[in-house]
Design a protein around this motif. Structure first.
Motif, PDB file in Angstrom:
ATOM      1  N   ARG A 103       5.063  70.811  60.390  1.00 25.75           N
ATOM      2  CA  ARG A 103       6.239  70.604  59.300  1.00 25.75           C
ATOM      3  C   ARG A 103       7.235  69.443  59.734  1.00 25.75           C
ATOM      4  O   ARG A 103       7.542  68.908  58.717  1.00 25.75           O
ATOM      5  CB  ARG A 103       6.589  71.988  59.065  1.00 25.75           C
ATOM      6  CG  ARG A 103       5.900  72.893  58.307  1.00 25.75           C
ATOM      7  CD  ARG A 103       6.616  74.308  57.817  1.00 25.75           C
ATOM      8  NE  ARG A 103       7.033  75.120  58.827  1.00 25.75           N
ATOM      9  CZ  ARG A 103       6.530  76.145  59.578  1.00 25.75           C
ATOM     10  NH1 ARG A 103       5.294  76.353  58.917  1.00 25.75           N
ATOM     11  NH2 ARG A 103       7.171  76.742  60.390  1.00 25.75           N
ATOM     12  N   ALA A 104       7.437  69.527  61.009  1.00 23.97           N
ATOM     13  CA  ALA A 104       8.341  68.651  61.531  1.00 23.97           C
ATOM     14  C   ALA A 104       7.793  67.282  61.357  1.00 23.97           C
ATOM     15  O   ALA A 104       8.451  66.235  60.973  1.00 23.97           O
ATOM     16  CB  ALA A 104       8.668  68.775  62.939  1.00 23.97           C
ATOM     17  N   LEU A 105       6.653  67.014  61.647  1.00 23.14           N
ATOM     18  CA  LEU A 105       5.946  65.629  61.689  1.00 23.14           C
ATOM     19  C   LEU A 105       5.901  65.333  60.175  1.00 23.14           C
ATOM     20  O   LEU A 105       6.103  64.186  59.696  1.00 23.14           O
ATOM     21  CB  LEU A 105       4.490  65.510  62.052  1.00 23.14           C
ATOM     22  CG  LEU A 105       4.307  65.811  63.608  1.00 23.14           C
ATOM     23  CD1 LEU A 105       3.021  66.098  64.266  1.00 23.14           C
ATOM     24  CD2 LEU A 105       4.636  64.246  64.386  1.00 23.14           C
ATOM     25  N   TYR A 106       5.649  66.066  59.301  1.00 25.45           N
ATOM     26  CA  TYR A 106       5.355  65.991  57.856  1.00 25.45           C
ATOM     27  C   TYR A 106       6.922  65.370  57.358  1.00 25.45           C
ATOM     28  O   TYR A 106       7.024  64.530  56.501  1.00 25.45           O
ATOM     29  CB  TYR A 106       5.119  67.140  56.964  1.00 25.45           C
ATOM     30  CG  TYR A 106       4.861  67.146  55.642  1.00 25.45           C
ATOM     31  CD1 TYR A 106       3.671  66.411  54.999  1.00 25.45           C
ATOM     32  CD2 TYR A 106       5.915  67.212  54.674  1.00 25.45           C
ATOM     33  CE1 TYR A 106       3.492  66.176  53.651  1.00 25.45           C
ATOM     34  CE2 TYR A 106       5.717  66.759  53.321  1.00 25.45           C
ATOM     35  CZ  TYR A 106       4.705  66.377  53.008  1.00 25.45           C
ATOM     36  OH  TYR A 106       4.332  65.930  51.515  1.00 25.45           O
ATOM     37  N   GLU A 107       8.037  66.167  57.629  1.00 26.55           N
ATOM     38  CA  GLU A 107       9.320  65.718  57.396  1.00 26.55           C
ATOM     39  C   GLU A 107       9.462  64.319  57.740  1.00 26.55           C
ATOM     40  O   GLU A 107      10.324  63.416  57.083  1.00 26.55           O
ATOM     41  CB  GLU A 107      10.332  66.742  57.619  1.00 26.55           C
ATOM     42  CG  GLU A 107      10.222  67.875  56.916  1.00 26.55           C
ATOM     43  CD  GLU A 107      11.140  69.101  57.423  1.00 26.55           C
ATOM     44  OE1 GLU A 107      12.128  68.707  58.291  1.00 26.55           O
ATOM     45  OE2 GLU A 107      11.031  70.442  57.343  1.00 26.55           O
ATOM     46  N   LEU A 108       9.462  63.954  59.047  1.00 33.03           N
ATOM     47  CA  LEU A 108       9.688  62.883  59.331  1.00 33.03           C
ATOM     48  C   LEU A 108       8.597  61.348  58.852  1.00 33.03           C
ATOM     49  O   LEU A 108       9.202  60.582  58.730  1.00 33.03           O
ATOM     50  CB  LEU A 108       9.270  62.633  61.068  1.00 33.03           C
ATOM     51  CG  LEU A 108       9.566  61.354  61.550  1.00 33.03           C
ATOM     52  CD1 LEU A 108      11.080  61.397  61.638  1.00 33.03           C
ATOM     53  CD2 LEU A 108       9.412  61.678  63.223  1.00 33.03           C
ATOM     54  N   GLY A 109       7.297  61.971  58.416  1.00 35.45           N
ATOM     55  CA  GLY A 109       6.506  60.832  57.939  1.00 35.45           C
ATOM     56  C   GLY A 109       6.543  60.538  56.560  1.00 35.45           C
ATOM     57  O   GLY A 109       6.151  59.690  55.905  1.00 35.45           O
ATOM     58  N   PHE A 110       6.903  61.538  55.806  1.00 38.17           N
ATOM     59  CA  PHE A 110       7.047  61.575  54.206  1.00 38.17           C
ATOM     60  C   PHE A 110       8.344  62.142  53.861  1.00 38.17           C
ATOM     61  O   PHE A 110       8.657  63.215  53.305  1.00 38.17           O
ATOM     62  CB  PHE A 110       6.130  62.584  53.671  1.00 38.17           C
ATOM     63  CG  PHE A 110       4.490  62.368  54.277  1.00 38.17           C
ATOM     64  CD1 PHE A 110       3.741  61.383  53.349  1.00 38.17           C
ATOM     65  CD2 PHE A 110       4.088  62.926  55.259  1.00 38.17           C
ATOM     66  CE1 PHE A 110       2.526  61.180  53.884  1.00 38.17           C
ATOM     67  CE2 PHE A 110       2.987  62.838  55.638  1.00 38.17           C
ATOM     68  CZ  PHE A 110       2.070  61.821  55.002  1.00 38.17           C
ATOM     69  N   PRO A 111       9.393  61.197  54.129  1.00 39.66           N
ATOM     70  CA  PRO A 111      10.828  61.543  53.694  1.00 39.66           C
ATOM     71  C   PRO A 111      10.986  61.713  52.280  1.00 39.66           C
ATOM     72  O   PRO A 111      10.177  61.172  51.379  1.00 39.66           O
ATOM     73  CB  PRO A 111      11.650  60.539  54.369  1.00 39.66           C
ATOM     74  CG  PRO A 111      10.770  59.305  54.431  1.00 39.66           C
ATOM     75  CD  PRO A 111       9.343  59.976  54.890  1.00 39.66           C
ATOM     76  N   LYS A 112      11.845  62.628  51.678  1.00 38.85           N
ATOM     77  CA  LYS A 112      11.945  62.628  50.368  1.00 38.85           C
ATOM     78  C   LYS A 112      12.811  61.733  49.805  1.00 38.85           C
ATOM     79  O   LYS A 112      13.591  61.014  50.594  1.00 38.85           O
ATOM     80  CB  LYS A 112      12.835  64.095  50.202  1.00 38.85           C
ATOM     81  CG  LYS A 112      11.840  65.105  50.493  1.00 38.85           C
ATOM     82  CD  LYS A 112      12.375  66.374  50.306  1.00 38.85           C
ATOM     83  CE  LYS A 112      11.440  67.546  50.662  1.00 38.85           C
ATOM     84  NZ  LYS A 112      12.007  68.972  50.589  1.00 38.85           N
TER      85      LYS A 112
END
Length: 101
Positions: A92-101
Motif C-alpha cells: 500500500r505504501a509503495l502504491y501511494e508513492l508510485g501512483f499519486p492521486k
C-alpha cells in the motif's frame, strides 16, 4: 509490520554506493539519473572503498515514482501477504508513492 512504521522510500533499492559519483552520494543529484534531487529516500549504510559509510540518497520526483511503480509490481507478485483483495502495508505504501492521486 505496523502500517504506521512503513516508509515507502526506504523500500526502494538504490544503486551501489561504491559505483556512484560524489554528488549522488551527498544527495545533490538523483541517485538514479543524476538530475537535481528533490525527494529524500532515507539514510543508508554501505561499504565504500573498504569503509562503512552512512549516506543519504535523494531522487528526482520522476525517478522516485518510476522506481516505486517498479518495486510495487515486483512486490505484489511475490509477497505471500498480498492477495487480490487485500494488500500488505508495504504494498500500500509503495502504491501511494508510485501512483499519486
Amino acid at each position: 509490520m505496523h502500517p504506521g512504521f512503513v516508509r515507502a522510500p526506504e523500500l526502494l533499492p538504490t544503486p551501489k554506493a561504491a559505483d556512484l559519483p560524489a554528488e549522488r552520494l551527498t544527495g545533490e543529484r538523483c541517485v538514479w539519473c543524476g538530475k537535481t534531487a528533490t525527494e529524500a529516500l532515507s539514510a543508508r549504510i554501505s561499504v565504500v572503498k573498504g569503509e562503512l559509510m552512512r549516506w543519504e540518497p535523494r531522487s528526482c520526483s520522476y525517478c522516485l515514482c518510476h522506481e516505486a511503480k517498479r518495486v510495487y509490481t515486483i512486490h505484489i507478485g511475490v509477497c505471500a501477504r498480498c492477495t487480490h483483495r487485500d494488500y500488505c502495508p508495504d504494498s500500500r505504501a509503495l502504491y501511494e508513492l508510485g501512483f499519486p492521486k
